[in-house]
Design an enzyme around this catalytic site. Structure first.
Site, PDB file in Angstrom:
ATOM      1  N   GLY A   1     -14.251   7.202 -33.581  1.00  0.00           N
ATOM      2  CA  GLY A   1     -15.146   8.082 -33.116  1.00  0.00           C
ATOM      3  C   GLY A   1     -15.768   7.982 -32.049  1.00  0.00           C
TER       4      GLY A   1
ATOM      5  N   GLN B   1      -6.385  12.769 -45.237  1.00  0.00           N
ATOM      6  CA  GLN B   1      -5.382  12.379 -44.142  1.00  0.00           C
ATOM      7  C   GLN B   1      -4.578  13.072 -42.825  1.00  0.00           C
ATOM      8  OE1 GLN B   1      -2.516  15.532 -46.294  1.00  0.00           O
ATOM      9  NE2 GLN B   1      -3.098  15.408 -48.154  1.00  0.00           N
TER      10      GLN B   1
ATOM     11  N   PRO C   1       0.365  -0.963   0.040  1.00  0.00           N
ATOM     12  CA  PRO C   1       0.053   0.052   0.070  1.00  0.00           C
ATOM     13  C   PRO C   1       1.090   1.745  -0.137  1.00  0.00           C
ATOM     14  CG  PRO C   1      -1.173  -1.550   1.200  1.00  0.00           C
ATOM     15  CD  PRO C   1       0.131  -2.558   1.040  1.00  0.00           C
TER      16      PRO C   1
ATOM     17  N   ASP D   1      13.595  -6.694 -14.994  1.00  0.00           N
ATOM     18  CA  ASP D   1      14.761  -6.958 -16.521  1.00  0.00           C
ATOM     19  C   ASP D   1      13.974  -7.996 -16.811  1.00  0.00           C
ATOM     20  OD1 ASP D   1      16.279  -5.493 -16.079  1.00  0.00           O
ATOM     21  OD2 ASP D   1      18.354  -6.587 -15.692  1.00  0.00           O
TER      22      ASP D   1
ATOM     23  N   GLN E   1     -10.366   7.192 -31.530  1.00  0.00           N
ATOM     24  CA  GLN E   1     -10.258   8.281 -32.336  1.00  0.00           C
ATOM     25  C   GLN E   1     -10.816   8.248 -33.079  1.00  0.00           C
ATOM     26  OE1 GLN E   1     -10.250  11.128 -30.323  1.00  0.00           O
ATOM     27  NE2 GLN E   1     -10.681  12.974 -31.981  1.00  0.00           N
TER      28      GLN E   1
ATOM     29  N   GLU F   1       6.004  -2.519 -13.304  1.00  0.00           N
ATOM     30  CA  GLU F   1       7.177  -2.990 -14.033  1.00  0.00           C
ATOM     31  C   GLU F   1       7.470  -1.327 -13.855  1.00  0.00           C
ATOM     32  OE1 GLU F   1       8.280  -6.257 -15.432  1.00  0.00           O
ATOM     33  OE2 GLU F   1       6.064  -7.322 -15.483  1.00  0.00           O
ATOM     34  N   GLY F   2       7.884  -0.505 -13.482  1.00  0.00           N
ATOM     35  CA  GLY F   2       8.576   0.795 -13.601  1.00  0.00           C
ATOM     36  C   GLY F   2       7.723   1.946 -14.206  1.00  0.00           C
TER      37      GLY F   2
ATOM     38  N   GLU G   1       7.670   7.823 -15.673  1.00  0.00           N
ATOM     39  CA  GLU G   1       8.304   8.923 -14.675  1.00  0.00           C
ATOM     40  C   GLU G   1       9.849   7.966 -14.336  1.00  0.00           C
ATOM     41  OE1 GLU G   1       5.406   8.656 -14.248  1.00  0.00           O
ATOM     42  OE2 GLU G   1       5.047   9.956 -16.026  1.00  0.00           O
TER      43      GLU G   1
HETATM   44  C1  FAD Z   1      -2.710  -4.217 -13.270  1.00  0.00           C
HETATM   45  C2  FAD Z   1      -1.689  -3.617 -12.053  1.00  0.00           C
HETATM   46  C3  FAD Z   1      -0.639  -4.917 -12.173  1.00  0.00           C
HETATM   47  C4  FAD Z   1       0.214  -4.940 -11.085  1.00  0.00           C
HETATM   48  N1  FAD Z   1       0.786  -5.609 -10.796  1.00  0.00           N
HETATM   49  C5  FAD Z   1       1.804  -5.838  -9.696  1.00  0.00           C
HETATM   50  C6  FAD Z   1       2.491  -7.650  -9.117  1.00  0.00           C
HETATM   51  O1  FAD Z   1       1.898  -8.738  -9.822  1.00  0.00           O
HETATM   52  N2  FAD Z   1       3.261  -6.895  -8.761  1.00  0.00           N
HETATM   53  C7  FAD Z   1       4.037  -6.357  -7.903  1.00  0.00           C
HETATM   54  O2  FAD Z   1       4.862  -5.944  -6.318  1.00  0.00           O
HETATM   55  N3  FAD Z   1       2.958  -5.439  -8.658  1.00  0.00           N
HETATM   56  C8  FAD Z   1       2.274  -5.192  -9.332  1.00  0.00           C
HETATM   57  N4  FAD Z   1       1.742  -3.591 -10.045  1.00  0.00           N
HETATM   58  C9  FAD Z   1       2.163  -2.907  -8.727  1.00  0.00           C
HETATM   59  C10 FAD Z   1       3.053  -1.826  -9.785  1.00  0.00           C
HETATM   60  O3  FAD Z   1       4.250  -2.143 -10.263  1.00  0.00           O
HETATM   61  C11 FAD Z   1       3.259  -0.215  -9.128  1.00  0.00           C
HETATM   62  O4  FAD Z   1       1.552   0.358  -9.661  1.00  0.00           O
HETATM   63  C12 FAD Z   1       4.079   0.606  -9.401  1.00  0.00           C
HETATM   64  O5  FAD Z   1       5.339   0.400  -9.491  1.00  0.00           O
HETATM   65  C13 FAD Z   1       3.882   2.226  -9.527  1.00  0.00           C
HETATM   66  O6  FAD Z   1       3.712   2.075  -8.076  1.00  0.00           O
HETATM   67  P1  FAD Z   1       2.998   3.067  -7.604  1.00  0.00           P
HETATM   68  O7  FAD Z   1       1.430   2.623  -7.750  1.00  0.00           O
HETATM   69  O8  FAD Z   1       2.351   2.623  -6.061  1.00  0.00           O
HETATM   70  O9  FAD Z   1       2.645   4.591  -7.326  1.00  0.00           O
HETATM   71  P2  FAD Z   1       3.568   5.215  -7.394  1.00  0.00           P
HETATM   72  O10 FAD Z   1       5.213   4.770  -6.339  1.00  0.00           O
HETATM   73  O11 FAD Z   1       2.664   6.015  -6.446  1.00  0.00           O
HETATM   74  O12 FAD Z   1       3.099   6.824  -8.302  1.00  0.00           O
HETATM   75  C14 FAD Z   1       2.552   7.589  -8.338  1.00  0.00           C
HETATM   76  C15 FAD Z   1       3.085   8.983  -8.531  1.00  0.00           C
HETATM   77  O13 FAD Z   1       4.725   9.601  -8.671  1.00  0.00           O
HETATM   78  C16 FAD Z   1       5.132   9.629  -9.720  1.00  0.00           C
HETATM   79  N5  FAD Z   1       6.914   9.102  -9.336  1.00  0.00           N
HETATM   80  C17 FAD Z   1       6.980   8.118  -7.833  1.00  0.00           C
HETATM   81  N6  FAD Z   1       8.421   8.711  -7.808  1.00  0.00           N
HETATM   82  C18 FAD Z   1       8.996   8.806  -8.692  1.00  0.00           C
HETATM   83  C19 FAD Z   1      10.200   9.808  -8.855  1.00  0.00           C
HETATM   84  N7  FAD Z   1      11.164   9.539  -7.912  1.00  0.00           N
HETATM   85  N8  FAD Z   1      10.218  11.020  -9.971  1.00  0.00           N
HETATM   86  C20 FAD Z   1       9.785  11.215 -10.747  1.00  0.00           C
HETATM   87  N9  FAD Z   1       8.213  10.941 -10.138  1.00  0.00           N
HETATM   88  C21 FAD Z   1       7.900   9.272  -9.485  1.00  0.00           C
HETATM   89  C22 FAD Z   1       4.861   7.511 -10.562  1.00  0.00           C
HETATM   90  O14 FAD Z   1       5.788   7.835 -11.834  1.00  0.00           O
HETATM   91  C23 FAD Z   1       3.311   7.640 -10.664  1.00  0.00           C
HETATM   92  O15 FAD Z   1       3.315   9.236 -11.493  1.00  0.00           O
HETATM   93  C24 FAD Z   1       0.524  -3.980 -10.718  1.00  0.00           C
HETATM   94  C25 FAD Z   1       0.178  -2.614 -10.473  1.00  0.00           C
HETATM   95  C26 FAD Z   1      -1.615  -2.598 -11.789  1.00  0.00           C
HETATM   96  C27 FAD Z   1      -1.634  -1.325 -12.051  1.00  0.00           C
END
Ligand code: FAD
Length: 401
Positions: free
Chosen positions: A344, A284, A129, A245, A341, A368-369, A372
């Protein structure tokens, strides 16, 4: 010589995945998506054509194919629906290939073999969380008691949370290091769903990848035997990053398939729909949207192919895989928005698949990252702030089937 030719083995795999997904999934995916329902029969179908062991050597129950094959399968699956590719990402990319590189021989026999044979499904639990991009902020802890570790914590946004049999789970084992956020205090564990104290539940408010299973799990005094520690106790964070990776590679290839799906749907609709006396493909500005999809598709494909080629050779590819993932996912969001788009108002309904593509693409720009985080990584490589060092365990090169 650079050779872009796929082998007969690649073509065969690509064809069999394409045919299976078109036959078994395509006719049902609209209804499953609307019902927010995952069909476990897809897992059996994927196992029957060897997909749940792609890129895992035959000696460990896998299909013995190379890493390009994993990309091809991911691309074909996401062409039909993202939920299928997610299975490849977590089961193979994040879990099986990590056990292949970092697992003990006993762990490979006990966990990797049944997973690669498709008898067991595997997941990956890093996110919590209060910890996503900032993985060091995890709160899960494991305390040693005799020959067992006792795990407590909650993992959220976990793909296949309600389905997987085994999870690769990350928790702090050194509480002093936790205080100073030293990642050497994090350990990787294999946790089985059947372990006492493990419980899971679905995400109720998710609005994309609706035919997929995403949820959370809680570990309440879960006892994990010592032999389920993956790697050494201080290597958990490195293992978590290594897994990414491989997962990112499948996400890159999958997003490439989604761009292709958007392109094909847009070309079809551009021939069907008429405005101002001509089919809309004659305008176009519609051509521009479709041309962008094609250039994004071709570029995204080359990027994941390069990453797969490096994996086949056993060369480090964190940088190339990250670039492929970043480019393909951002391009897939652009392609999905533009496909809506092109359609429509019809694109704004579920009568056509592009609305589903639009909802599905966004997740990959986050997991997976995030976009940003990948941007920062690529800039850091260029600026010299980030350098990949050799790791104790690497993905084994492809040695032939
Ligand atoms: C459909 C789905 C499936 C998933 N499956 C898995 C799974 O199987 N196992 C697992 O472990 N996780 C899973 N995840 C979790 C996912 O890896 C995280 O949601 C992700 O790492 C981003 O973390 P967060 O949602 O807490 O966002 P946050 O880290 O809270 O980020 C919020 C915003 O702040 C930005 N931000 C954060 N830090 C920085 C920084 N240093 N510089 C600039 N911008 C920043 C982010 O880019 C984002 O826009 C899943 C997520 C989804 C949506």
């Amino acid at each position: 010589m650079i050779d872009f030719t796929l082998t007969d083995e690649h073509r065969l795999l690509e064809q069999s995945v394409r045919e299976w997904a078109a036959r078994e999934v395509q006719p049902r995916i609209h209804d499953l998506d609307r019902a927010h329902q995952f069909d476990p029969a897809f897992l059996a179908g994927m196992a029957s054509i060897g997909l749940l062991g792609v890129a895992v050597p035959q000696e460990y129950g896998g299909a013995g194919t190379d890493y390009i094959s994993l990309g091809l399968a991911s691309e074909e699956l996401e062409y039909v629906d993202t939920s299928l590719r997610v299975i490849m990402s977590v089961h193979i990319g994040l879990n099986c290939l990590t056990l292949l590189a970092w697992g003990s021989e006993e762990q490979k026999q006990r966990y990797l073999v049944p997973q690669a044979q498709g008898r067991k499904i595997a997941g990956y639990g890093l996110t919590e969380p209060a910890a996503g991009s900032d993985a060091r902020a995890i709160e899960s802890v494991a305390v040693k008691r005799g020959d067992r570790w006792v795990l407590n914590g909650e993992k959220t946004w976990i793909s296949l949370a309600d389905l997987a049999d085994h999870f690769l789970v990350f928790a702090w084992t050194d509480l002093q290091k936790k205080k100073v956020r030293d990642p050497a205090g994090i350990t990787a564990f294999i946790v089985e769903r059947t372990f006492k104290g493990f419980s899971s539940g679905p995400m109720k408010e998710k609005w994309g990848i609706l035919a997929g299973n995403t949820g959370h799990f809680v570990m309440q005094d879960v006892e994990v035997p010592e032999e389920n520690v993956v790697g050494r106790p201080d290597e958990g964070f490195k293992i978590a990053m290594f897994a990414l990776d491989q997962g990112r590679f499948t996400v890159a290839a999958g997003a490439t398939g989604l761009i292709r799906a958007c392109r094909d749907a847009s070309v079809k609709y551009a021939h069907e729909r008429h405005t101002f006396g001509v089919e809309i493909g004659q305008h176009q500005l519609v051509k521009e949207l479709i041309a962008q999809m094609e250039s994004d598709y071709q570029a995204a494909r080359l990027l994941w192919l390069r990453a797969g080629w490096l994996k086949n050779l056993g060369r480090r590819n964190t940088r190339e895989t990250g670039l492929a993932k970043w480019f393909a996912t951002v391009a897939s969001e652009r392609a999905a928005g533009d496909a809506v788009q092109v359609h429509g108002a019809n694109g704004y309904s579920d009568e056509y698949p592009v609305g589903r593509f639009y909802r599905n693409c966004k997740g990959a720009v986050i997991y997976e990252g995030t976009r940003e985080i990948h941007k920062i990584m690529q800039a850091d490589y260029l600026l010299g702030y980030r350098v990949d060092r050799a790791s104790r365990c690497e993905l084994p090169p492809y040695r032939g089937s």
